[in-house]
Design an enzyme around this catalytic site. Structure first.
Site, mmCIF file in Angstrom:
data_model
loop_
_atom_site.group_PDB
_atom_site.id
_atom_site.type_symbol
_atom_site.label_atom_id
_atom_site.label_comp_id
_atom_site.label_asym_id
_atom_site.label_seq_id
_atom_site.Cartn_x
_atom_site.Cartn_y
_atom_site.Cartn_z
ATOM 1 N N ASP A 14 0.928 -1.283 0.001
ATOM 2 C CA ASP A 14 -0.020 -0.231 0.258
ATOM 3 C C ASP A 14 0.831 1.493 0.062
ATOM 4 O O ASP A 14 1.880 1.363 0.584
ATOM 5 C CB ASP A 14 -0.843 -0.075 1.246
ATOM 6 C CG ASP A 14 -1.838 1.286 1.239
ATOM 7 O OD1 ASP A 14 -2.454 1.605 0.030
ATOM 8 O OD2 ASP A 14 -2.257 1.676 2.278
ATOM 9 N N GLU B 171 -1.943 -1.389 -5.819
ATOM 10 C CA GLU B 171 -2.952 -0.623 -6.113
ATOM 11 C C GLU B 171 -2.838 -0.002 -7.662
ATOM 12 O O GLU B 171 -1.684 0.460 -7.716
ATOM 13 C CB GLU B 171 -3.642 0.344 -5.153
ATOM 14 C CG GLU B 171 -4.540 -0.126 -4.099
ATOM 15 C CD GLU B 171 -5.035 0.971 -3.239
ATOM 16 O OE1 GLU B 171 -6.093 1.392 -3.085
ATOM 17 O OE2 GLU B 171 -3.983 1.247 -2.414
ATOM 18 N N CYS C 259 -12.643 -9.977 9.048
ATOM 19 C CA CYS C 259 -13.794 -10.315 8.874
ATOM 20 C C CYS C 259 -14.655 -9.808 7.536
ATOM 21 O O CYS C 259 -15.773 -10.240 7.339
ATOM 22 C CB CYS C 259 -14.902 -10.096 9.998
ATOM 23 S SG CYS C 259 -15.189 -8.422 10.260
ATOM 24 N N CYS D 293 -15.724 -7.376 14.397
ATOM 25 C CA CYS D 293 -14.917 -8.629 15.024
ATOM 26 C C CYS D 293 -14.119 -8.152 16.271
ATOM 27 O O CYS D 293 -13.177 -8.714 16.653
ATOM 28 C CB CYS D 293 -14.129 -9.329 13.918
ATOM 29 S SG CYS D 293 -12.847 -8.527 13.125
ATOM 30 N N ASP E 233 -2.768 1.352 7.392
ATOM 31 C CA ASP E 233 -2.051 1.196 6.222
ATOM 32 C C ASP E 233 -1.802 -0.584 5.924
ATOM 33 O O ASP E 233 -1.938 -1.050 4.876
ATOM 34 C CB ASP E 233 -0.969 1.662 6.119
ATOM 35 C CG ASP E 233 -1.116 3.251 5.947
ATOM 36 O OD1 ASP E 233 -1.899 3.826 5.428
ATOM 37 O OD2 ASP E 233 -0.252 4.213 6.280
HETATM 38 ZN ZN LIG Z 1 -13.764 -7.265 11.418
#
Ligand SMILES: [Zn+2]
Length: 382
Positions: A178, A272, A328, A349, A356
């Site tokens: 990233d 990206e 999650c 979660c 980052d």
């Molecule tokens: Zn989560």
């Protein structure tokens, strides 16, 4: 499997006075022939509505001094102009006229040894051996040479050399990258690569020198003196150019090392697909440098992955890598994750995330998903 590639080697040249004059003539002649051919094409089109097929050779009678420079340099201008026109027909901007002192350069080709190197010189057509500082190993056939002069007055030749590369060993490691806001990049393994400190020091120096340059411009103006006649202004202008060139060189060096290490240590690299991202702290200058670094960096990763048998996957720029919980899959809204928030807890979660690092993990996962789809698709066809 080994690969044959064209590798560019940038070599510093130290031409003597006579050689400098030859280079100045060559830059001048290639610029002249570009501008002349272009303006004749424009005039011809305005009159006949067809494209003029002109060549450098037909101008040599009228402008005899064109014979003093390397004819291949002129031939390359014709090719470049052809390429610029083709780009224009495909929707790019119309070819522009060239100005003196801006990207002074010319390109020649190696014809049976007309371009060659020794331990301490580079041989060029029509001018012979030029003193040079050569890197330790340049192996393979030299295809072409581009000679250039920087605004601060340094000379370089970029040699395009046919090179054999061996693929790098497989590591079975995969990584997501990233573009950091404060760091240069942040990796899915949790590590961060900071912008090198020497770069920020040089950036401050550049800002300082530019301020002085602006003052000298103002002084010249107040005294009603032309900038070209103001010695102080001209001296400062070269100083600014030198700092700028140092930044460019240091930055390139840093990016080369970083991209090579990533390619060496990982088989799949996910990034990206973007040229510019949101905001970068500090001033405009820092932002411009960071943005252009990112695009240079991805270009390097791209061709090095190709050279060394590794895989680079690009993720769609709209993929919500920052706002998705890598644990999650819970998706935050934009309001829930403003730019200044550096770490957050997933409301679903409860996992704690570094902004980052979480993004780079998502980039890796999305990259691996894309690679799998492609692989399965290819197998399905077979
Ligand atoms: Zn989560």
């Amino acid at each position: 499997m080994t690969k044959q590639i064209l590798k560019a080697h940038k070599v510093r040249l130290y031409p003597n006075e006579g050689q400098q004059i030859f280079f100045a003539k060559s830059f001048g002649c290639t610029r002249f022939i570009w501008n002349k051919m272009l303006s004749d094409k424009i005039d011809h089109y305005n009159e006949h509505k067809t494209e003029l097929k002109n060549t450098p050779a037909q101008y040599k009678k009228e402008f005899e001094w064109l014979k003093e420079v390397d004819s291949l340099a002129l031939a390359n201008v014709q090719q470049n102009l052809r390429a610029a026109y083709n780009k224009f027909f495909k929707g790019s901007g119309f070819p522009r006229f060239k100005k003196k002192g801006i990207k002074d350069s010319y390109t020649t080709n190696n014809q049976k040894g007309t371009v060659a190197i020794t331990d301490s010189t580079v041989k060029l057509p029509k001018i012979g051996h030029i003193k040079a500082r050569l890197p330790s190993k340049i192996n393979g056939l030299i295809k072409s040479a581009t000679i250039s002069r920087t605004p601060s007055g340094k000379y370089y030749v970029s040699l395009l050399v046919e090179t054999i590369v061996e693929p790098l060993l497989k590591t079975h490691s995969r990584i997501g990258i990233d573009l950091g806001l404060t760091d240069f990049i942040v990796l899915s393994d949790g590590s961060k690569v900071a912008n090198p400190t020497f770069l920020s020091k040089l950036q401050h120096k550049l800002a300082r020198e530019q301020k002085i340059l602006a003052k000298r411009r103002a002084v010249a103006k107040a005294n009603q003196r032309k900038l070209s006649d103001s010695r102080n202004y001209q001296k400062q202008k070269i100083k600014v150019a030198k700092v700028y060139e140092r930044i460019t060189n240091c930055r390139k060096d840093f990016l080369h090392k970083l991209s090579f290490n990533l390619i060496k240590n990982h088989d799949v690299i996910a990034i990206e697909d973007l040229n510019v991202k949101g905001m970068v702290k500090n001033k405009k200058l820092a932002k411009a440098i960071s943005d252009s670094s990112w695009s240079t960096f991805t270009t390097m990763l791209n061709y090095k992955a190709e050279w060394y048998g590794k895989k680079l996957v690009k993720i769609d720029r709209w993929y919500p890598s920052s706002k998705t919980c890598s644990g999650c899959g819970h998706l935050l809204t934009k309001a829930e994750l403003p730019l200044q928030v550096r770490s957050w807890n997933c409301p679903s979660c409860q996992q704690k995330h570094d902004r980052d690092i979480n993004a780079s993990i998502n980039i890796l996962n999305e990259g691996l998903r894309l690679v799998t789809i492609k692989t399965v698709g290819a197998t399905g066809l077979a």
